[in-house]
Design an enzyme around this catalytic site. Structure first.
Site, PDB file in Angstrom:
ATOM      1  N   GLY A   1      -9.561  -2.473  25.937  1.00 40.81           N
ATOM      2  CA  GLY A   1      -9.924  -1.163  26.446  1.00 40.81           C
ATOM      3  C   GLY A   1     -10.589  -1.286  27.797  1.00 40.81           C
ATOM      4  O   GLY A   1     -10.928  -2.387  28.226  1.00 40.81           O
ATOM      5  N   PRO A   2     -10.781  -0.153  28.461  1.00 36.30           N
ATOM      6  CA  PRO A   2     -11.405  -0.169  29.786  1.00 36.30           C
ATOM      7  C   PRO A   2     -12.848  -0.676  29.707  1.00 36.30           C
ATOM      8  O   PRO A   2     -13.424  -0.700  28.616  1.00 36.30           O
ATOM      9  CB  PRO A   2     -11.375   1.295  30.216  1.00 36.30           C
ATOM     10  CG  PRO A   2     -10.550   2.015  29.232  1.00 36.30           C
ATOM     11  CD  PRO A   2     -10.465   1.195  28.006  1.00 36.30           C
TER      12      PRO A   2
ATOM     13  N   GLY B   1     -16.777  -0.903  29.661  1.00 33.47           N
ATOM     14  CA  GLY B   1     -17.857   0.002  29.298  1.00 33.47           C
ATOM     15  C   GLY B   1     -17.585   0.914  28.129  1.00 33.47           C
ATOM     16  O   GLY B   1     -18.316   1.868  27.898  1.00 33.47           O
ATOM     17  N   THR B   2     -16.534   0.626  27.357  1.00 36.95           N
ATOM     18  CA  THR B   2     -16.230   1.506  26.236  1.00 36.95           C
ATOM     19  C   THR B   2     -16.873   1.023  24.944  1.00 36.95           C
ATOM     20  O   THR B   2     -16.681   1.627  23.900  1.00 36.95           O
ATOM     21  CB  THR B   2     -14.715   1.613  26.019  1.00 36.95           C
ATOM     22  OG1 THR B   2     -14.153   0.316  26.110  1.00 36.95           O
ATOM     23  CG2 THR B   2     -14.092   2.517  27.050  1.00 36.95           C
ATOM     24  N   GLY B   3     -17.588  -0.076  24.991  1.00 41.53           N
ATOM     25  CA  GLY B   3     -18.319  -0.510  23.805  1.00 41.53           C
ATOM     26  C   GLY B   3     -17.662  -1.650  23.045  1.00 41.53           C
ATOM     27  O   GLY B   3     -17.908  -1.802  21.852  1.00 41.53           O
ATOM     28  N   LYS B   4     -16.860  -2.461  23.700  1.00 39.80           N
ATOM     29  CA  LYS B   4     -16.201  -3.568  23.003  1.00 39.80           C
ATOM     30  C   LYS B   4     -17.223  -4.621  22.558  1.00 39.80           C
ATOM     31  O   LYS B   4     -17.231  -5.036  21.405  1.00 39.80           O
ATOM     32  CB  LYS B   4     -15.146  -4.223  23.917  1.00 39.80           C
ATOM     33  CG  LYS B   4     -14.033  -3.274  24.310  1.00 39.80           C
ATOM     34  CD  LYS B   4     -12.995  -3.942  25.161  1.00 39.80           C
ATOM     35  CE  LYS B   4     -13.504  -4.339  26.530  1.00 39.80           C
ATOM     36  NZ  LYS B   4     -13.924  -3.201  27.372  1.00 39.80           N
ATOM     37  N   THR B   5     -18.070  -5.015  23.481  1.00 43.47           N
ATOM     38  CA  THR B   5     -19.091  -5.998  23.149  1.00 43.47           C
ATOM     39  C   THR B   5     -20.006  -5.447  22.061  1.00 43.47           C
ATOM     40  O   THR B   5     -20.361  -6.150  21.113  1.00 43.47           O
ATOM     41  CB  THR B   5     -19.900  -6.343  24.416  1.00 43.47           C
ATOM     42  OG1 THR B   5     -18.983  -6.676  25.451  1.00 43.47           O
ATOM     43  CG2 THR B   5     -20.820  -7.501  24.180  1.00 43.47           C
TER      44      THR B   5
ATOM     45  N   GLU C   1     -15.510  22.627  51.454  1.00 43.06           N
ATOM     46  CA  GLU C   1     -15.798  22.704  50.020  1.00 43.06           C
ATOM     47  C   GLU C   1     -15.402  24.055  49.445  1.00 43.06           C
ATOM     48  O   GLU C   1     -14.834  24.134  48.352  1.00 43.06           O
ATOM     49  CB  GLU C   1     -17.282  22.420  49.740  1.00 43.06           C
ATOM     50  CG  GLU C   1     -17.736  21.003  50.087  1.00 43.06           C
ATOM     51  CD  GLU C   1     -16.882  19.916  49.454  1.00 43.06           C
ATOM     52  OE1 GLU C   1     -16.292  20.155  48.376  1.00 43.06           O
ATOM     53  OE2 GLU C   1     -16.779  18.833  50.051  1.00 43.06           O
TER      54      GLU C   1
HETATM   55  P1  ADP Z   1     -17.577  -3.277  27.149  1.00 43.38           P
HETATM   56  O1  ADP Z   1     -17.861  -4.571  26.474  1.00 43.38           O
HETATM   57  O2  ADP Z   1     -16.467  -2.504  26.494  1.00 43.38           O
HETATM   58  O3  ADP Z   1     -17.371  -3.391  28.610  1.00 43.38           O
HETATM   59  P2  ADP Z   1     -20.212  -2.687  26.258  1.00 43.38           P
HETATM   60  O4  ADP Z   1     -20.023  -2.879  24.815  1.00 43.38           O
HETATM   61  O5  ADP Z   1     -20.865  -3.802  26.979  1.00 43.38           O
HETATM   62  O6  ADP Z   1     -18.850  -2.345  26.968  1.00 43.38           O
HETATM   63  O7  ADP Z   1     -21.006  -1.338  26.482  1.00 43.38           O
HETATM   64  C1  ADP Z   1     -22.007  -1.209  27.451  1.00 43.38           C
HETATM   65  C2  ADP Z   1     -23.047  -0.207  27.012  1.00 43.38           C
HETATM   66  O8  ADP Z   1     -22.524   1.100  26.983  1.00 43.38           O
HETATM   67  C3  ADP Z   1     -23.550  -0.453  25.623  1.00 43.38           C
HETATM   68  O9  ADP Z   1     -24.609  -1.333  25.614  1.00 43.38           O
HETATM   69  C4  ADP Z   1     -23.970   0.930  25.158  1.00 43.38           C
HETATM   70  O10 ADP Z   1     -25.273   1.223  25.572  1.00 43.38           O
HETATM   71  C5  ADP Z   1     -23.038   1.840  25.904  1.00 43.38           C
HETATM   72  N1  ADP Z   1     -21.910   2.256  25.064  1.00 43.38           N
HETATM   73  C6  ADP Z   1     -20.603   2.026  25.305  1.00 43.38           C
HETATM   74  N2  ADP Z   1     -19.827   2.577  24.358  1.00 43.38           N
HETATM   75  C7  ADP Z   1     -20.648   3.149  23.477  1.00 43.38           C
HETATM   76  C8  ADP Z   1     -20.445   3.882  22.257  1.00 43.38           C
HETATM   77  N3  ADP Z   1     -19.222   4.118  21.770  1.00 43.38           N
HETATM   78  N4  ADP Z   1     -21.531   4.331  21.605  1.00 43.38           N
HETATM   79  C9  ADP Z   1     -22.759   4.101  22.090  1.00 43.38           C
HETATM   80  N5  ADP Z   1     -23.020   3.431  23.209  1.00 43.38           N
HETATM   81  C10 ADP Z   1     -21.985   2.955  23.924  1.00 43.38           C
HETATM   82 ZN    ZN Z   2     -12.565  17.532  49.862  1.00 44.78          ZN
HETATM   83 MG    MG Z   3     -18.160  -6.357  27.425  1.00 47.33          MG
END
Ligand code: ADP
Ligand code: ZN
Ligand code: MG
Length: 630
Positions: A218-219, A221-225, A440
């Site tokens: 996934g993209p 920052g979507t919460g994979k880690t 604008e």
């Molecule tokens: P990825 O590994 O996908 O790049 P992370 O798991 O590191 O993303 O997510 C970074 C942070 O974003 C997390 O620590 C959390 O605070 C927030 N976050 C991302 N997805 C979620 C979610 N589904 N629910 C709650 N917090 C989330």
């Molecule tokens: Zn513009």
């Molecule tokens: Mg990650």
């Protein structure tokens, strides 16, 4: 760090300590180390007569004399046994000014004191220091122990090729599925792995083979880690985390050794989870090109063979995360390895609201905050973005000396995250302000006439650190999963609205529209090459997206002749949008003047203010369509 290693370090430390104590003792306490010369009694008497002796100590029970004599400037220790009842000795010694002493020894007690003071006490002190150092090292490393640096004394140990995974014990993983908002499908897929880790024997009994590996894609920052950690937390098992890039080492073979160590360690701690973050760093498709990376390939081969080799009955699951699944080596994805693919997509409206809610629980909020509006104004934001928005809002509240976060804080932080901080240092001249205002309002008017389902929320001409001199914020009322050709054409028209206004009013173009042009072209190009939306070229995929999750545009995959046509089509579509925008603004030019002047004065106006001005019938402009709907 494993116990064996720790024991080795301990023993080494002990040996050094003992050697040190003995060494120091022999240096400061010469008696016990034969640096004492034994001489005859007559020699002793001669030395006394020669004025060499400075100090004499007599042991009354054994008649043993220990004395110190000067020998060419340096003093040495000697012993001798005195003749009993040599009455002359005392007078002889005092004659030569020798310092005399005598003692009645208590053999045992003496020896005991001596041993205690010179051996036992120092050793105890050294032990204590060692123990204390060890404890401090562990504390400094926190809950997670890094077993590459060795948690022994002073970081001894930890050699080449140790895996540098972070190990977190099961009971210390506090993340659970509750900490992940939305992502219900991903959680459902992962629940099976949780069950397996909790009761591997149930699966063994029936003969089922549980997945060895699952790939979270996934993209960013979507919460994979976060999800991977949550699986460990739910199952209560040890969690090994390592980033793919940590395997890639300078020297051939070291990465492979790291992989081997990691799996060895995991095998000991099973059931457990091995999580390889950003696996694309190591798992890239192997190729036969000359400048292939030997080290990386070896590491990958090792990873592949470890994944085949480990004993899955004990419950080891390898999770990996990536946002570039298409670059992974096919061998990694075949059954028995990462055969399960769990998409972790950008959150939808409900997901965004849930994530905002979850993170909002961590900060103090004023009552009655409407997170729904925020969720609606942040399409395309990832979980990490949303978490950041809440945090920025809290920071802003503190900056303004408030105890609770207000709606305005969150609203403002959405803009900070989207467009950057307000830039105070940029001071626009009045003319520039005027141009930006028209630009604008141009966007806003086209948006209001073209797109009734995405009303304008805010217009501002306050410069941002991202470089934007102003912007118009639109909020979709509903979430779209499907966009029609018409939607896209309207979007392009809205994007062209800024430049069209400048042309209409000032008769010349500025560089302020570059971002708009880029976006409009992107949409038009996708319409032509990906969505097959032109009659001329038909329903043929002419481009290939470079990366699904990281954006990055697309590549043309067609002949040169077609590429030329594609460019032509793209141009035509954007030009059409431009024309639409010009025509719309021409129709509403009185409103354009009125609202732009107002904006220039106020710098920021809300969507409601804008709509009120725009729909007010003052007899000049044709009554706009959305007025009836709004
Ligand atoms: P990825 O590994 O996908 O790049 P992370 O798991 O590191 O993303 O997510 C970074 C942070 O974003 C997390 O620590 C959390 O605070 C927030 N976050 C991302 N997805 C979620 C979610 N589904 N629910 C709650 N917090 C989330
Ligand atoms: Zn513009
Ligand atoms: Mg990650």
């Amino acid at each position: 760090m494993d116990n064996k290693k720790q024991r080795q370090t301990m023993i080494l430390y002990l040996i050094i300590a003992i050697a040190l104590v003995f060494g120091l003792n022999s240096y400061f306490n010469p008696v016990s180390y034969n640096q004492v010369t034994e001489v005859s009694y007559s020699q002793f008497l001669d030395m006394v007569d020669d004025n060499e002796v400075t100090k004499v100590d007599l042991d009354t029970s054994t008649n043993e004399i220990t004395f110190i004599a000067d020998d060419n400037g340096s003093s040495k220790t000697y012993t001798t046994t005195a003749f009993p009842n040599d009455d002359n000795l005392v007078s002889r010694l005092s004659e030569h000014n020798v310092d005399m002493s005598a003692h009645i020894p208590n053999e045992n007690e003496n020896l005991l004191y001596y041993m205690l003071l010179s051996y036992v006490l120092p050793l105890v002190i050294i032990f204590f220091i060692g123990w204390w150092l060890n404890r401090r090292m562990r504390k400094a490393m926190g809950d997670t122990m890094d077993f590459s640096s060795g948690s022994g004394f002073g970081g001894m140990g930890g050699g080449l090729g140790k895996s540098s995974a972070k190990e977190v014990k099961g009971e210390e993983v506090h993340t659970t599925f509750k900490d992940v908002a939305g992502q219900d499908e991903a959680k459902e897929s992962l629940q099976e792995i949780v069950n397996f880790l909790q009761h591997p024997e149930k699966y063994n009994e029936i003969g089922a083979r549980c997945p060895r590996g699952a790939l979270l894609v996934g993209p960013p920052g979507t919460g994979k880690t976060l999800l991977a950690r949550a699986v460990a937390g739910e199952a209560g098992v040890t969690f090994f985390q390592i980033s793919g890039s940590e395997f890639v080492e300078m020297f051939v073979g070291r990465g492979a050794a790291k992989v081997r160590d990691l799996f060895k360690e995991a095998n000991k701690k099973a059931p457990c989870i091995v999580f390889i973050d950003e696996i694309d760093a190591v798992g890239k498709r192997r190729d036969t090109s000359i400048n292939s990376n030997d080290e990386r390939e070896q590491t990958l081969n090792q990873l592949l063979s470890e994944m085949d080799g480990f004993d899955n009955h004990k419950g080891i699951v390898v999770l990996a995360a990536t946002n570039r699944p298409e670059t992974l080596d096919p061998a990694l994805l075949r059954p028995g390895r990462f055969d399960r693919r769990i998409p972790v997509e950008l959150p939808d409206l409900a997901g965004r609201k849930a994530i905002l809610q979850l993170h909002a629980n961590d900060v103090k909020m004023e009552p009655g905050i409407d997170l729904d509006v925020i969720a609606r104004s942040t399409p395309g934001a990832s979980g990490a973005d949303l978490a950041n928005i809440i945090n920025e809002a809290a920071l802003r509240a503190v900056r303004y000396g408030r105890k609770r976060v207000s709606q305005e804080d969150i609203q403002e932080s959405v803009e900070v995250v989207i467009a950057g901080e307000k830039r105070k240092s940029t001071v626009l001249s009045e003319h520039e302000k005027q141009v930006v205002s028209y630009h604008e309002v141009g966007h806003a008017i086209v948006a209001a006439t073209q797109r009734s389902d995405a009303p304008v929320q805010k217009i501002t001409i306050v410069p941002r650190t991202s470089g934007a001199l102003g912007y118009t914020m639109q909020v979709d009322e509903n979430e779209h999963f499907l966009s029609t050709k018409k939607d896209m054409e309207e979007q392009i028209a809205v994007l062209c609205g800024g430049r069209a206004a400048e042309e209409l009013i000032f008769g010349e173009a500025t560089n302020g529209a570059s971002n708009d042009i880029e976006k409009a072209t992107q949409i038009a190009r996708a319409m032509v090459t990906q969505y097959g939306m032109t009659e001329e070229l038909g329903m043929v995929a002419l481009g290939q997206q470079r990366n699904r999750y990281l954006g990055g545009g697309s590549e043309l995959t067609c002949s040169e002749g077609t590429a030329e046509k594609v460019d032509e089509m793209v141009q035509k579509i954007v030009e059409q949008g431009h024309k639409t925008a010009l025509a719309t603004l021409q129709d509403h030019r009185f409103k354009l003047h009125e609202i732009a002047r107002y904006l220039q004065k106020k710098e920021t106006i809300t969507g409601e203010e804008f709509m009120a001005m725009f729909t007010r019938d003052d007899g000049f402009a044709p009554r706009p369509k959305p007025a009836e709907q709004a």
